[in-house]
Design a protein around this motif. Structure first.
Motif, PDB file in Angstrom:
ATOM      1  N   GLU A  52      41.889  46.874  39.611  1.00 59.93           N
ATOM      2  CA  GLU A  52      40.676  46.088  39.843  1.00 59.93           C
ATOM      3  C   GLU A  52      41.090  44.780  40.526  1.00 59.93           C
ATOM      4  OE1 GLU A  52      39.251  47.640  35.460  1.00 59.93           O
ATOM      5  OE2 GLU A  52      40.174  45.669  35.777  1.00 59.93           O
ATOM      6  N   ALA A  53      40.486  44.490  41.660  1.00 50.25           N
ATOM      7  CA  ALA A  53      40.726  43.236  42.387  1.00 50.25           C
ATOM      8  C   ALA A  53      42.207  43.019  42.691  1.00 50.25           C
ATOM      9  CB  ALA A  53      40.168  42.056  41.603  1.00 50.25           C
ATOM     10  N   PRO A  54      42.806  43.849  43.545  1.00 48.19           N
ATOM     11  CA  PRO A  54      44.216  43.644  43.916  1.00 48.19           C
ATOM     12  C   PRO A  54      44.414  42.321  44.630  1.00 48.19           C
ATOM     13  CG  PRO A  54      43.187  45.296  45.334  1.00 48.19           C
ATOM     14  CD  PRO A  54      42.220  45.014  44.239  1.00 48.19           C
ATOM     15  N   LEU A  55      45.633  41.802  44.517  1.00 47.44           N
ATOM     16  CA  LEU A  55      46.015  40.558  45.162  1.00 47.44           C
ATOM     17  C   LEU A  55      46.995  40.842  46.290  1.00 47.44           C
ATOM     18  CD1 LEU A  55      46.424  38.448  41.890  1.00 47.44           C
ATOM     19  CD2 LEU A  55      44.580  38.258  43.569  1.00 47.44           C
ATOM     20  N   LYS A  56      47.375  39.808  47.047  1.00 44.98           N
ATOM     21  CA  LYS A  56      48.252  39.999  48.201  1.00 44.98           C
ATOM     22  C   LYS A  56      49.534  39.180  48.143  1.00 44.98           C
ATOM     23  CE  LYS A  56      44.644  41.195  51.554  1.00 44.98           C
ATOM     24  NZ  LYS A  56      44.046  40.840  52.876  1.00 44.98           N
ATOM     25  N   PRO A 149      37.243  47.679  30.218  1.00 46.74           N
ATOM     26  CA  PRO A 149      36.631  48.894  29.649  1.00 46.74           C
ATOM     27  C   PRO A 149      35.782  49.629  30.681  1.00 46.74           C
ATOM     28  CG  PRO A 149      36.411  47.041  28.144  1.00 46.74           C
ATOM     29  CD  PRO A 149      36.935  46.472  29.421  1.00 46.74           C
ATOM     30  N   SER A 150      35.724  50.944  30.572  1.00 44.63           N
ATOM     31  CA  SER A 150      35.074  51.779  31.584  1.00 44.63           C
ATOM     32  C   SER A 150      33.603  51.445  31.767  1.00 44.63           C
ATOM     33  CB  SER A 150      35.240  53.259  31.230  1.00 44.63           C
ATOM     34  OG  SER A 150      34.655  53.533  29.960  1.00 44.63           O
ATOM     35  N   ASP A 154      28.302  46.382  31.300  1.00 44.40           N
ATOM     36  CA  ASP A 154      27.180  46.710  30.419  1.00 44.40           C
ATOM     37  C   ASP A 154      27.594  46.692  28.963  1.00 44.40           C
ATOM     38  OD1 ASP A 154      25.495  47.052  32.609  1.00 44.40           O
ATOM     39  OD2 ASP A 154      26.103  49.146  32.853  1.00 44.40           O
ATOM     40  N   GLU A 155      28.837  47.105  28.718  1.00 38.01           N
ATOM     41  CA  GLU A 155      29.350  47.109  27.357  1.00 38.01           C
ATOM     42  C   GLU A 155      30.689  46.388  27.330  1.00 38.01           C
ATOM     43  OE1 GLU A 155      29.563  51.007  25.744  1.00 38.01           O
ATOM     44  OE2 GLU A 155      27.470  51.492  26.225  1.00 38.01           O
ATOM     45  N   GLY A 156      31.071  45.927  26.153  1.00 42.01           N
ATOM     46  CA  GLY A 156      32.335  45.220  26.005  1.00 42.01           C
ATOM     47  C   GLY A 156      33.468  46.147  25.637  1.00 42.01           C
ATOM     48  N   GLY A 157      34.503  45.553  25.058  1.00 40.31           N
ATOM     49  CA  GLY A 157      35.682  46.306  24.668  1.00 40.31           C
ATOM     50  C   GLY A 157      36.898  45.401  24.698  1.00 40.31           C
ATOM     51  N   SER A 158      38.072  45.985  24.537  1.00 40.00           N
ATOM     52  CA  SER A 158      39.296  45.190  24.482  1.00 40.00           C
ATOM     53  C   SER A 158      40.152  45.432  25.714  1.00 40.00           C
ATOM     54  CB  SER A 158      40.105  45.531  23.225  1.00 40.00           C
ATOM     55  OG  SER A 158      40.522  46.882  23.251  1.00 40.00           O
ATOM     56  N   VAL A 159      41.033  44.480  25.990  1.00 40.63           N
ATOM     57  CA  VAL A 159      41.946  44.579  27.127  1.00 40.63           C
ATOM     58  C   VAL A 159      43.377  44.372  26.655  1.00 40.63           C
ATOM     59  CG1 VAL A 159      40.290  43.915  28.915  1.00 40.63           C
ATOM     60  CG2 VAL A 159      41.541  42.138  27.668  1.00 40.63           C
ATOM     61  N   ASN A 160      44.297  44.906  27.438  1.00 41.83           N
ATOM     62  CA  ASN A 160      45.717  44.920  27.079  1.00 41.83           C
ATOM     63  C   ASN A 160      46.447  43.730  27.694  1.00 41.83           C
ATOM     64  OD1 ASN A 160      47.723  46.336  25.630  1.00 41.83           O
ATOM     65  ND2 ASN A 160      48.530  47.214  27.520  1.00 41.83           N
ATOM     66  N   ASP A 161      45.868  42.529  27.583  1.00 42.14           N
ATOM     67  CA  ASP A 161      46.440  41.331  28.185  1.00 42.14           C
ATOM     68  C   ASP A 161      47.524  40.720  27.292  1.00 42.14           C
ATOM     69  OD1 ASP A 161      44.508  41.779  30.058  1.00 42.14           O
ATOM     70  OD2 ASP A 161      43.493  39.853  29.815  1.00 42.14           O
ATOM     71  N   ARG A 200      40.566  37.561  36.920  1.00 37.72           N
ATOM     72  CA  ARG A 200      39.806  38.783  36.661  1.00 37.72           C
ATOM     73  C   ARG A 200      38.444  38.424  36.088  1.00 37.72           C
ATOM     74  NH1 ARG A 200      42.303  42.736  32.390  1.00 37.72           N
ATOM     75  NH2 ARG A 200      41.599  41.068  31.025  1.00 37.72           N
ATOM     76  N   ASP A 201      37.429  39.151  36.509  1.00 34.52           N
ATOM     77  CA  ASP A 201      36.082  38.926  36.006  1.00 34.52           C
ATOM     78  C   ASP A 201      36.046  39.120  34.491  1.00 34.52           C
ATOM     79  OD1 ASP A 201      33.272  38.539  36.093  1.00 34.52           O
ATOM     80  OD2 ASP A 201      32.986  40.708  36.037  1.00 34.52           O
ATOM     81  N   VAL A 202      35.399  38.197  33.801  1.00 31.47           N
ATOM     82  CA  VAL A 202      35.339  38.273  32.339  1.00 31.47           C
ATOM     83  C   VAL A 202      33.972  37.834  31.841  1.00 31.47           C
ATOM     84  CG1 VAL A 202      37.795  37.865  31.922  1.00 31.47           C
ATOM     85  CG2 VAL A 202      36.248  35.921  32.122  1.00 31.47           C
ATOM     86  N   ASN A 203      33.632  38.273  30.640  1.00 31.80           N
ATOM     87  CA  ASN A 203      32.531  37.674  29.897  1.00 31.80           C
ATOM     88  C   ASN A 203      32.862  37.765  28.415  1.00 31.80           C
ATOM     89  OD1 ASN A 203      31.734  40.196  28.837  1.00 31.80           O
ATOM     90  ND2 ASN A 203      30.303  40.558  30.537  1.00 31.80           N
ATOM     91  N   GLU A 204      31.979  37.256  27.583  1.00 34.22           N
ATOM     92  CA  GLU A 204      32.288  37.133  26.161  1.00 34.22           C
ATOM     93  C   GLU A 204      32.293  38.468  25.419  1.00 34.22           C
ATOM     94  OE1 GLU A 204      29.929  34.133  24.326  1.00 34.22           O
ATOM     95  OE2 GLU A 204      30.817  32.515  25.520  1.00 34.22           O
ATOM     96  N   LYS A 205      32.000  39.562  26.129  1.00 33.38           N
ATOM     97  CA  LYS A 205      32.065  40.874  25.488  1.00 33.38           C
ATOM     98  C   LYS A 205      33.504  41.391  25.376  1.00 33.38           C
ATOM     99  CE  LYS A 205      27.576  42.334  27.405  1.00 33.38           C
ATOM    100  NZ  LYS A 205      26.906  43.328  28.300  1.00 33.38           N
ATOM    101  N   ILE A 206      34.417  40.763  26.118  1.00 39.70           N
ATOM    102  CA  ILE A 206      35.785  41.253  26.183  1.00 39.70           C
ATOM    103  C   ILE A 206      36.643  40.589  25.108  1.00 39.70           C
ATOM    104  CG2 ILE A 206      37.831  41.468  27.629  1.00 39.70           C
ATOM    105  CD1 ILE A 206      35.470  43.203  28.473  1.00 39.70           C
TER     106      ILE A 206
END
Length: 392
Positions: A52-56, A149-150, A154-161, A200-206
């Motif tokens: 998601e959102a590759p950098l250069k 999260p997939s 629309d829905e939240g979830g956890s990330v492996n940061d 990376r795009d984030v909101n409080e659901k993550i």
């Protein structure tokens, strides 16, 4: 003489610079230059290939930092671990920090960690740092294997940061005070229409993955800290040494497009400055902030261990770096050489200009340039790894 066209030589060298293996190829001369009086250890992470959102510019950051450490600050190539793109998973970053830095660095040694990639924010049910704008949200580093999260947004979830809290614990476990962290990422969400940003795009659901919280609890046990002691130490400031950050907490770190190449707006200015001067973290950050385009709205900062004065110590805690340089010889084939432009802006390089070694045993007349790489004709004896200055 090797029959190799300038175009093909540029392409071959550019491909080599984009690989993780190039840093392992050094001549005897480079090894001699890098012999340390105390051990110098570095872990460098650069991630472009996000799903998601590759950098250069992050891999270029890593290469520029690695060349700086080896050729300017005398790190032995074998003591600089590089984790680029697919190799920079959460587990590999944590393992490398433990195995390469924590377990090997002894009191008095030099240790260094560089991260170029996405930053993010996650909701923490037990926040240590709270601000009005992002209450309960904590900054993270985004490994290559961390995805949203997939069903987001629309829905939240956890990330492996990897949380900033985790980096604090790892820094606390180091046995040496001579530690520098260079962090070139955003610590807040957002984007602009015209600039690529390391956020990376984030909101409080993550939220953060359970494995990350468990890893922190494991380190609290190893350090023999209570949670209250952790909170107290974290709020007091940097755990160890000095941290240089590309952007302040709620700012965006720019992945900058230069003519022919990309790099971090912060890392590029930092490494270029360090190739040409002896300085301190305090003065280096001041220089970068003066040179940063105002419309980026990106202000770099330093933080040092409380009461240590480390911001006034020499960069990377190394008193006498190797001589300054404008370029490094990367590849030498017959009478043709590829140079990595490190200490001046590549736009200053035009055909006909000459780079020469400090002992004047070799010089290179520029024939062509592509991004950070210049191709030239060699006179004299030139070895890969030789630092060069532009003859004015």
């Amino acid at each position: 003489m090797v029959n190799l066209s300038r175009r093909h030589f540029l392409q071959a060298t550019g491909a080599a610079l984009a690989t993780a293996g190039l840093h392992q190829v050094f001549s005897h001369q480079q090894t001699v230059l890098a012999q340390p009086t105390r051990r110098k250890l570095a872990l460098i992470v650069g991630i472009n290939d996000y799903a998601e959102a590759p950098l250069k510019g992050c891999v270029n950051d890593a290469i520029l930092q690695q060349r700086l450490l080896v050729h300017r600050f005398g790190f032995h190539p074998d003591d600089v671990v590089m984790l680029l793109d697919a190799d920079a998973t959460r587990q590999s970053i944590l393992d490398a920090f433990e195995e390469h830095l924590i377990k090997q660095a002894k009191p008095g040694d030099v240790a260094m960690f560089h991260y170029s990639g996405h930053g993010s924010l996650v909701r923490d049910p037990h926040p240590i740092f709270v601000d009005r704008r992002h209450r309960g949200m904590n900054g993270t580093f985004v490994p290559v294997d961390s995805t949203l999260p997939s069903r987001y947004p629309d829905e939240g979830g956890s990330v492996n940061d990897i949380m900033g809290h985790t980096l604090f614990l790892l820094m606390s476990a180091l046995k040496t005070e001579n530690f520098t962290a260079v962090l070139d990422s955003c610590h807040a969400g957002g984007a602009t229409r015209d600039l690529r940003v390391r956020s990376r795009d984030v909101n409080e659901k993550i939220t953060i993955a359970d494995a990350e919280k468990a890893y922190q609890e494991d380190w609290l046990a190893r350090l023999d800290w209570t949670h209250d002691q952790f909170v107290e130490r974290y709020r007091a400031g940097v755990a160890n040494g000095v941290v240089l950050a590309g952007a302040q907490r709620l700012q965006l770190a720019i992945d900058e497009q230069f003519p022919g190449f990309s790099a971090g707006a912060f890392t590029y200015r930092l490494t270029q400055h360090l190739w040409q001067t002896e300085t301190t973290p305090y003065d280096a950050i001041a220089h970068i902030n003066r040179s940063m385009p105002r419309f980026y709205r990106q202000r770099s900062l330093w933080e040092a261990e409380q009461g240590s004065g480390y911001e006034a110590e020499p960069m990377y805690f190394i008193d006498e770096p190797n001589p300054t340089a404008a370029a490094i010889a990367v590849t030498v084939e017959g009478d043709r050489a590829a140079l990595l432009i490190v200490g001046i802006h590549p736009s200053e390089i035009t055909p006909g200009q000459v780079f020469q070694s400090s002992d004047r045993a070799a010089w290179v007349e520029v024939r062509d340039r592509q991004g950070l790489v210049a191709i030239g004709q060699v006179r004299g004896t030139l070895q890969s790894g030789t630092p060069l200055q532009l003859r004015r």
